[in-house]
Design a protein around this motif. Structure first.
Motif, PDB file in Angstrom:
ATOM      1  N   MET A  97       1.043  -1.279  -0.025  1.00  0.00           N
ATOM      2  CA  MET A  97       0.056  -0.087   0.240  1.00  0.00           C
ATOM      3  C   MET A  97       0.916   1.195  -0.139  1.00  0.00           C
ATOM      4  O   MET A  97       2.026   1.203   0.726  1.00  0.00           O
ATOM      5  CB  MET A  97      -0.796   0.281   0.934  1.00  0.00           C
ATOM      6  CG  MET A  97      -1.777   1.400   1.123  1.00  0.00           C
ATOM      7  SD  MET A  97      -2.885   1.115   3.352  1.00  0.00           S
ATOM      8  CE  MET A  97      -3.019  -0.205   3.131  1.00  0.00           C
ATOM      9  N   LYS A  98       0.703   2.048  -0.892  1.00  0.00           N
ATOM     10  CA  LYS A  98       1.184   3.277  -0.831  1.00  0.00           C
ATOM     11  C   LYS A  98       0.442   4.686   0.009  1.00  0.00           C
ATOM     12  O   LYS A  98      -0.647   4.767   0.142  1.00  0.00           O
ATOM     13  CB  LYS A  98       1.239   4.064  -2.317  1.00  0.00           C
ATOM     14  CG  LYS A  98       2.266   5.537  -2.309  1.00  0.00           C
ATOM     15  CD  LYS A  98       2.577   5.697  -3.802  1.00  0.00           C
ATOM     16  CE  LYS A  98       3.249   6.834  -4.165  1.00  0.00           C
ATOM     17  NZ  LYS A  98       3.152   7.156  -5.201  1.00  0.00           N
ATOM     18  N   LEU A  99       1.297   5.236   1.380  1.00  0.00           N
ATOM     19  CA  LEU A  99       0.873   5.927   1.492  1.00  0.00           C
ATOM     20  C   LEU A  99       1.337   6.597   2.223  1.00  0.00           C
ATOM     21  O   LEU A  99       2.566   5.806   2.996  1.00  0.00           O
ATOM     22  CB  LEU A  99       0.778   4.980   2.945  1.00  0.00           C
ATOM     23  CG  LEU A  99      -0.538   5.120   3.914  1.00  0.00           C
ATOM     24  CD1 LEU A  99      -2.245   5.527   3.634  1.00  0.00           C
ATOM     25  CD2 LEU A  99      -1.214   3.878   5.258  1.00  0.00           C
ATOM     26  N   TYR A 100       1.628   8.028   3.056  1.00  0.00           N
ATOM     27  CA  TYR A 100       2.622   8.658   3.873  1.00  0.00           C
ATOM     28  C   TYR A 100       3.697   8.672   2.807  1.00  0.00           C
ATOM     29  O   TYR A 100       4.869   8.990   3.621  1.00  0.00           O
ATOM     30  CB  TYR A 100       2.687   8.592   4.960  1.00  0.00           C
ATOM     31  CG  TYR A 100       1.151   7.853   6.183  1.00  0.00           C
ATOM     32  CD1 TYR A 100       0.269   8.644   5.757  1.00  0.00           C
ATOM     33  CD2 TYR A 100       1.277   6.751   7.056  1.00  0.00           C
ATOM     34  CE1 TYR A 100      -0.660   8.981   6.682  1.00  0.00           C
ATOM     35  CE2 TYR A 100       0.227   6.497   7.313  1.00  0.00           C
ATOM     36  CZ  TYR A 100      -0.718   7.183   7.293  1.00  0.00           C
ATOM     37  OH  TYR A 100      -1.836   7.297   8.153  1.00  0.00           O
ATOM     38  N   GLY A 101       3.081   8.660   1.857  1.00  0.00           N
ATOM     39  CA  GLY A 101       4.935   8.803   1.045  1.00  0.00           C
ATOM     40  C   GLY A 101       5.532   8.128   1.001  1.00  0.00           C
ATOM     41  O   GLY A 101       7.273   7.882   0.270  1.00  0.00           O
ATOM     42  N   ARG A 102       5.533   6.522   1.083  1.00  0.00           N
ATOM     43  CA  ARG A 102       5.675   5.608   0.956  1.00  0.00           C
ATOM     44  C   ARG A 102       5.636   4.268   0.534  1.00  0.00           C
ATOM     45  O   ARG A 102       3.866   4.409   0.559  1.00  0.00           O
ATOM     46  CB  ARG A 102       7.050   5.649   1.997  1.00  0.00           C
ATOM     47  CG  ARG A 102       6.571   5.346   3.461  1.00  0.00           C
ATOM     48  CD  ARG A 102       7.018   4.266   4.698  1.00  0.00           C
ATOM     49  NE  ARG A 102       7.771   2.965   3.732  1.00  0.00           N
ATOM     50  CZ  ARG A 102       8.416   1.978   4.729  1.00  0.00           C
ATOM     51  NH1 ARG A 102       8.756   2.393   5.768  1.00  0.00           N
ATOM     52  NH2 ARG A 102       8.701   0.387   4.145  1.00  0.00           N
ATOM     53  N   GLN A 126     -11.318  -4.968   3.227  1.00  0.00           N
ATOM     54  CA  GLN A 126     -10.601  -6.716   3.379  1.00  0.00           C
ATOM     55  C   GLN A 126      -9.460  -6.556   2.417  1.00  0.00           C
ATOM     56  O   GLN A 126      -8.814  -5.708   1.547  1.00  0.00           O
ATOM     57  CB  GLN A 126     -11.232  -8.115   3.327  1.00  0.00           C
ATOM     58  CG  GLN A 126     -11.791  -7.802   1.465  1.00  0.00           C
ATOM     59  CD  GLN A 126     -11.824  -9.450   1.035  1.00  0.00           C
ATOM     60  OE1 GLN A 126     -12.712  -9.956   1.993  1.00  0.00           O
ATOM     61  NE2 GLN A 126     -12.332  -9.279  -0.205  1.00  0.00           N
ATOM     62  N   TRP A 127      -8.265  -7.162   3.146  1.00  0.00           N
ATOM     63  CA  TRP A 127      -6.985  -7.528   2.606  1.00  0.00           C
ATOM     64  C   TRP A 127      -6.620  -8.161   1.108  1.00  0.00           C
ATOM     65  O   TRP A 127      -7.627  -9.002   1.314  1.00  0.00           O
ATOM     66  CB  TRP A 127      -6.278  -7.875   3.643  1.00  0.00           C
ATOM     67  CG  TRP A 127      -5.080  -6.467   4.695  1.00  0.00           C
ATOM     68  CD1 TRP A 127      -5.465  -6.882   5.971  1.00  0.00           C
ATOM     69  CD2 TRP A 127      -4.191  -5.941   4.637  1.00  0.00           C
ATOM     70  NE1 TRP A 127      -5.140  -5.408   6.748  1.00  0.00           N
ATOM     71  CE2 TRP A 127      -3.700  -4.911   5.889  1.00  0.00           C
ATOM     72  CE3 TRP A 127      -3.580  -5.187   3.971  1.00  0.00           C
ATOM     73  CZ2 TRP A 127      -3.617  -4.110   6.444  1.00  0.00           C
ATOM     74  CZ3 TRP A 127      -2.478  -4.233   3.845  1.00  0.00           C
ATOM     75  CH2 TRP A 127      -2.904  -3.868   5.296  1.00  0.00           C
ATOM     76  N   SER A 128      -5.500  -7.378   0.389  1.00  0.00           N
ATOM     77  CA  SER A 128      -5.580  -8.197  -1.249  1.00  0.00           C
ATOM     78  C   SER A 128      -4.118  -8.192  -1.374  1.00  0.00           C
ATOM     79  O   SER A 128      -4.675  -6.765  -1.960  1.00  0.00           O
ATOM     80  CB  SER A 128      -6.384  -7.323  -1.955  1.00  0.00           C
ATOM     81  OG  SER A 128      -5.902  -8.081  -3.709  1.00  0.00           O
ATOM     82  N   GLY A 129      -3.715  -9.214  -1.137  1.00  0.00           N
ATOM     83  CA  GLY A 129      -1.957  -9.085  -0.698  1.00  0.00           C
ATOM     84  C   GLY A 129      -2.018  -7.665  -0.172  1.00  0.00           C
ATOM     85  O   GLY A 129      -1.785  -7.775   1.415  1.00  0.00           O
ATOM     86  N   ARG A 156      -9.632   1.865  -2.472  1.00  0.00           N
ATOM     87  CA  ARG A 156      -8.543   1.464  -1.538  1.00  0.00           C
ATOM     88  C   ARG A 156      -8.132   2.130  -0.635  1.00  0.00           C
ATOM     89  O   ARG A 156      -8.359   3.716  -1.053  1.00  0.00           O
ATOM     90  CB  ARG A 156      -7.473   1.194  -2.494  1.00  0.00           C
ATOM     91  CG  ARG A 156      -8.023  -0.313  -3.960  1.00  0.00           C
ATOM     92  CD  ARG A 156      -6.524  -0.216  -4.343  1.00  0.00           C
ATOM     93  NE  ARG A 156      -6.590  -1.661  -4.956  1.00  0.00           N
ATOM     94  CZ  ARG A 156      -5.488  -2.328  -5.882  1.00  0.00           C
ATOM     95  NH1 ARG A 156      -4.167  -1.342  -6.140  1.00  0.00           N
ATOM     96  NH2 ARG A 156      -5.752  -3.335  -6.455  1.00  0.00           N
ATOM     97  N   LEU A 157      -7.908   1.955   0.736  1.00  0.00           N
ATOM     98  CA  LEU A 157      -7.085   3.082   1.644  1.00  0.00           C
ATOM     99  C   LEU A 157      -4.950   2.782   0.873  1.00  0.00           C
ATOM    100  O   LEU A 157      -4.988   2.506  -0.354  1.00  0.00           O
ATOM    101  CB  LEU A 157      -6.613   2.025   2.969  1.00  0.00           C
ATOM    102  CG  LEU A 157      -8.433   1.955   3.460  1.00  0.00           C
ATOM    103  CD1 LEU A 157      -7.668   1.030   4.927  1.00  0.00           C
ATOM    104  CD2 LEU A 157      -9.272   2.980   3.590  1.00  0.00           C
ATOM    105  N   GLY A 158      -5.544   4.574   0.746  1.00  0.00           N
ATOM    106  CA  GLY A 158      -4.072   4.928   0.041  1.00  0.00           C
ATOM    107  C   GLY A 158      -4.317   5.661  -0.645  1.00  0.00           C
ATOM    108  O   GLY A 158      -3.573   6.735  -1.340  1.00  0.00           O
ATOM    109  N   GLU A 159      -5.798   5.525  -1.309  1.00  0.00           N
ATOM    110  CA  GLU A 159      -5.547   6.407  -2.728  1.00  0.00           C
ATOM    111  C   GLU A 159      -7.082   6.934  -2.459  1.00  0.00           C
ATOM    112  O   GLU A 159      -7.913   6.238  -1.914  1.00  0.00           O
ATOM    113  CB  GLU A 159      -7.032   5.205  -3.169  1.00  0.00           C
ATOM    114  CG  GLU A 159      -4.981   4.318  -4.124  1.00  0.00           C
ATOM    115  CD  GLU A 159      -6.240   3.409  -5.502  1.00  0.00           C
ATOM    116  OE1 GLU A 159      -6.577   3.501  -6.233  1.00  0.00           O
ATOM    117  OE2 GLU A 159      -4.841   2.439  -5.881  1.00  0.00           O
ATOM    118  N   ASN A 160      -7.145   8.674  -3.105  1.00  0.00           N
ATOM    119  CA  ASN A 160      -8.418   9.117  -2.895  1.00  0.00           C
ATOM    120  C   ASN A 160      -8.565   9.459  -4.145  1.00  0.00           C
ATOM    121  O   ASN A 160      -8.812   9.996  -5.163  1.00  0.00           O
ATOM    122  CB  ASN A 160      -7.707  11.048  -3.350  1.00  0.00           C
ATOM    123  CG  ASN A 160      -6.878  11.325  -1.939  1.00  0.00           C
ATOM    124  OD1 ASN A 160      -7.663  10.263  -0.720  1.00  0.00           O
ATOM    125  ND2 ASN A 160      -5.888  11.936  -1.231  1.00  0.00           N
TER     126      ASN A 160
END
Length: 353
Positions: free
Chosen positions: A1-6, A140-143, A173-177
């Motif tokens: 997951m891409k989050l907080y710049g990484r 839910q988690w997917s990978g 998805r979490l981390g995506e706007n």
């Protein structure tokens, strides 16, 4: 997951939080006061700055929408009124319409109150005030990604009348706007049924200010109102209590669209509030032009009613009787049909930093 710049793995994130809700996710609640009492709310936080409320009580429409803690959508003075207060006759819709990011207009009628051989119809139809059935929430988690979705069914039916069913899924998805809306409308009756559909997206302050740039897709544009100037389509202004609403019709240029037949409109604010600072933000709306070939634009820079509506549609907003006379794009479905909102069944909203 891409989050907080990484980029993070699932286990790296799980090691740092006690509950996924620390980052983002879905939470369901019920409002308790005034005309909002009993209204169901599903709050979604993407973890990347976007947060919004999906309202099962109001046809799985989207009410409050915020980015980096600041609003993107205009909210009406009605709040998220319980649909029990809905007045379907005439313009009673205006007393309980919530505003917010999305109000669905339809399923059998859109626009001004009208009456034809099918009966009388109030402003903008019943979809926005119809509670959804079979609500399902998944997170839910997917990978190494967390996928979320909200789905349900909205029905408009009558003995000896139309029998339409809207299947709606809202996902991301979490981390995506980014919000993806997938709609499918079905005529489950045995007679032809009128189908008019308009997605009433309502943008407001502080996304809208006098510096906001408005980009629209290639189209043949006309104004409904004599006082409206086409040049105003692409500009915004400070609130003016003397302003009157203006409505514009943009008939999309199908040949100018990309091969996927998706149209695109956007709002760009070069100084969107981000805490104590500002940053440039662009909000992009993408939709299927083959099923929604018209963009209706509602411009109302008044005081209180300070809102820009961008409204992909299969019809104009003069009402069903006028639409029938026009021979417009509104579908009159025979038997059991599927009317999807794009070639791949997707309707997208994309928010970019």
């Amino acid at each position: 997951m891409k989050l907080y710049g990484r980029t993070w793995t699932r286990r790296e994130l799980e090691a740092r939080v006690g509950h996924l809700g620390q980052i983002g996710g879905i939470r369901r609640m019920t409002l308790t006061e005034g005309r909002e009492a009993g209204t169901d709310i599903i709050r979604v936080r993407t973890g990347a700055g976007l947060a919004f409320d999906v309202v099962p009580s109001n046809g799985l429409d989207i009410s409050l929408a915020e980015f980096l803690g600041a609003s993107m959508a205009w909210k009406s003075p009605n709040g998220d009124a319980n649909p029990a207060f809905y007045e379907p006759e005439g313009t009673g819709w205006l007393r309980t319409a919530s505003g917010g990011l999305l109000m669905t207009c339809g399923l059998a009628h859109v626009g001004s109150p009208s009456e034809d051989e099918h009966g009388a119809n109030g402003l903008h139809g019943r979809a926005h005030h119809t509670p959804a059935l079979h609500i399902a929430i998944c997170e839910q988690w997917s990978g190494d990604e967390v996928e979320w979705s909200i789905s349900g069914v909205i029905e408009e039916s009558s003995i000896f009348g139309c029998k339409l069913r809207l299947y709606r899924s809202i996902s991301g998805r979490l981390g995506e706007n980014r919000i993806t809306i997938k709609d499918r409308v079905e005529n489950f009756g045995f007679q032809p049924a009128a189908h008019m559909m308009l997605y009433h997206f309502n943008f407001g302050f502080p996304l809208l200010d006098k510096h906001t740039e408005i980009d629209l897709p290639p189209a043949q544009s006309t104004s409904r109102d004599e006082h409206a100037r086409l040049a105003d389509c692409l500009r915004w202004q400070d609130p003016d209590p003397r302003c009157r609403e203006s409505v514009y019709y943009h008939m999309l240029d199908q040949e100018a669209l990309k091969s996927d037949h998706m149209a695109e409109a956007s709002l760009f604010n070069p100084a969107f509030p981000a805490g104590t600072a500002t940053k440039p933000v662009r909000v992009t709306l993408r939709w299927s032009a083959d099923t929604l070939p018209i963009l209706v634009q509602w411009r109302m820079p008044g005081a209180g009613e300070h809102v820009l509506g961008l409204e992909p549609s299969n019809c104009l907003v003069e009402g069903r009787e006028a639409e029938t006379r026009r021979g417009g794009a509104a579908g009159f479905a025979t038997g059991r049909i599927r009317c999807v909102c794009s070639r791949d069944g997707r309707y997208r909203i994309k928010i970019k930093k």
